[in-house]
Design a protein around this motif. Sequence first.
Motif, short mmCIF file in Angstrom:
data_model
loop_
_atom_site.label_atom_id
_atom_site.label_comp_id
_atom_site.label_asym_id
_atom_site.label_seq_id
_atom_site.Cartn_x
_atom_site.Cartn_y
_atom_site.Cartn_z
N GLY A 115 0.79 -1.23 0.00
CA GLY A 115 0.00 0.00 0.00
C GLY A 115 0.82 1.28 0.00
N ASP A 116 2.12 1.17 0.07
CA ASP A 116 3.00 2.35 0.10
C ASP A 116 3.02 3.01 -1.29
N PRO A 117 2.53 4.25 -1.38
CA PRO A 117 2.49 4.91 -2.69
C PRO A 117 3.88 5.23 -3.25
N ASP A 118 4.90 5.22 -2.41
CA ASP A 118 6.26 5.50 -2.88
C ASP A 118 7.00 4.24 -3.34
N LEU A 119 6.36 3.09 -3.21
CA LEU A 119 7.01 1.84 -3.59
C LEU A 119 7.08 1.73 -5.10
N PRO A 120 8.27 1.50 -5.65
CA PRO A 120 8.38 1.32 -7.11
C PRO A 120 7.57 0.12 -7.58
N GLU A 121 7.02 0.21 -8.77
CA GLU A 121 6.14 -0.84 -9.29
C GLU A 121 6.82 -2.20 -9.37
N HIS A 122 8.09 -2.24 -9.74
CA HIS A 122 8.78 -3.53 -9.83
C HIS A 122 8.90 -4.19 -8.45
N ALA A 123 9.06 -3.41 -7.41
CA ALA A 123 9.13 -3.96 -6.06
C ALA A 123 7.75 -4.36 -5.57
N ARG A 124 6.73 -3.60 -5.95
CA ARG A 124 5.36 -3.89 -5.53
C ARG A 124 4.94 -5.29 -5.98
N SER A 125 5.28 -5.66 -7.20
CA SER A 125 4.87 -6.97 -7.71
C SER A 125 5.50 -8.09 -6.89
N GLY A 126 6.73 -7.92 -6.44
CA GLY A 126 7.37 -8.93 -5.60
C GLY A 126 6.68 -9.07 -4.26
N TYR A 127 6.37 -7.93 -3.64
CA TYR A 127 5.67 -7.97 -2.35
C TYR A 127 4.25 -8.53 -2.50
N GLU A 128 3.59 -8.20 -3.62
CA GLU A 128 2.24 -8.73 -3.86
C GLU A 128 2.28 -10.25 -3.99
N GLY A 129 3.30 -10.77 -4.67
CA GLY A 129 3.44 -12.22 -4.80
C GLY A 129 3.63 -12.90 -3.45
N LEU A 130 4.45 -12.31 -2.61
CA LEU A 130 4.65 -12.87 -1.27
C LEU A 130 3.38 -12.78 -0.43
N LEU A 131 2.65 -11.68 -0.59
CA LEU A 131 1.40 -11.51 0.14
C LEU A 131 0.42 -12.60 -0.24
#
Length: 85
Positions: free
Chosen positions: A57-73
């Motif tokens: 949910g961090d708006p400052d998180l780069p999109e490439h990093a977001r996808s990794g965290y979403e996968g782990l979630l």
Amino acid sequence: MTRDVSQKQETGERPDLEHLDAAISHVDQLVSSGGIASGAAKGLLYSLIETLGTLVGDPDLPEHARSGYEGLLETARELRIKLEH
């Protein structure tokens, strides 16, 4: 010299994706081997899911990093569902 997670949190850095992945994998291995009580595993997963949700949910998180965290979630949520059955 490496900094621990608490030092990263104080400086506002995000936890490493690899550490969160290792934590989820470790809980999964313990559940599979019967090496952890179900309630303890659920508590650990709850904490990991909350942490990952905050990161995603961090708006400052780069999109490439977001996808990794979403996968782990998603992986953590699937493990939680497995524990509930």
